[in-house]
Motif scaffolding. Sequence first.
Motif, PDB file in Angstrom:
ATOM      1  N   ALA A 135       0.614  -1.268   0.090  1.00  0.00           N
ATOM      2  CA  ALA A 135      -0.423  -0.053   0.125  1.00  0.00           C
ATOM      3  C   ALA A 135       0.968   1.678  -0.076  1.00  0.00           C
ATOM      4  N   ALA A 151      -2.909  -0.662  -3.093  1.00  0.00           N
ATOM      5  CA  ALA A 151      -4.158   0.390  -2.712  1.00  0.00           C
ATOM      6  C   ALA A 151      -3.281   1.416  -2.658  1.00  0.00           C
ATOM      7  N   LYS A 199      -6.388  -0.142  -5.966  1.00  0.00           N
ATOM      8  CA  LYS A 199      -7.903   1.021  -5.694  1.00  0.00           C
ATOM      9  C   LYS A 199      -7.050   2.525  -5.790  1.00  0.00           C
ATOM     10  N   TYR A 230      -7.580   5.564  -3.999  1.00  0.00           N
ATOM     11  CA  TYR A 230      -8.810   6.534  -3.694  1.00  0.00           C
ATOM     12  C   TYR A 230      -8.105   8.059  -3.372  1.00  0.00           C
ATOM     13  N   TYR A 259     -12.601   6.493  -4.092  1.00  0.00           N
ATOM     14  CA  TYR A 259     -11.910   5.658  -5.114  1.00  0.00           C
ATOM     15  C   TYR A 259     -12.436   6.396  -6.492  1.00  0.00           C
TER      16      TYR A 259
END
Length: 248
Positions: free
Chosen positions: A187, A205, A221, A223, A230
């Motif tokens: 991450a 992420a 994803k 953000y 998102y």
Amino acid sequence: MEKVNENVKNLKKGQKVVIEDGATIGQDCILGHNVVVHSGVTVGDNVTVGDNTVLGKEPFRAKSSAITTIEKLPNLQIGEGTTIGACCVIYRGARLGNSCFVGDLATIRENTIIGDMTIVGKGATIENRSSIGKRVKIETNAYITAFSTIEDYCFIAPEVTFTNDNYLGRTEERKKYFRGPTLKKGARIGANATILPGIIIGEDAVVAAGSVVTRNLEPRKVYAGAPARYIKEVPEEQLIMNQTYYEK
């Protein structure tokens, strides 16, 4: 006060270094001026420690601290090949792996574990009872609150803030729920982002700079925003499994 094992070879010391009885220093180490190594500390081979750094400090507690229990802590362990900058404080009970780098003015609190080849940037603070994996990068002035977990290969940009108290210091009830964020493997957190207590950020992420993360985030994803929302999928070429330095 100063007593170094006679078998230690090539120890280079600056002026006014204090090595307390019971400390163990490895081979080929360098200790800068005014370094303090408290009793029980173990320093591996080929470790460099900058001026005015304190290793193995006992924690103090304010009478109003949320955690006031005084516990017997294990000895501080510094892995071989690690470099620690000037004016750092690393507490008793911490454990640093091999080939880590700790920048000037950084603080690492008790009962914190840091994996091999992890970087802790200048002025960063890692509070107590946190777990940091291998090959993590924690940049300048980041704040990692107590009870946080950061898995391998994570990236934390400058001025990122982790939090662990949703009650903001009020009520005794809060003490049951202290919990820092958890970052899963790979991450990445952008500069000045804030992560609220107990949040889980999925593998690979990405949190954009300046975001405020108020809920758990899914893996792979991107953000952004306050609160973070998102934006898109993480590009395939940026996934940790596709990096040349990644070890399965």
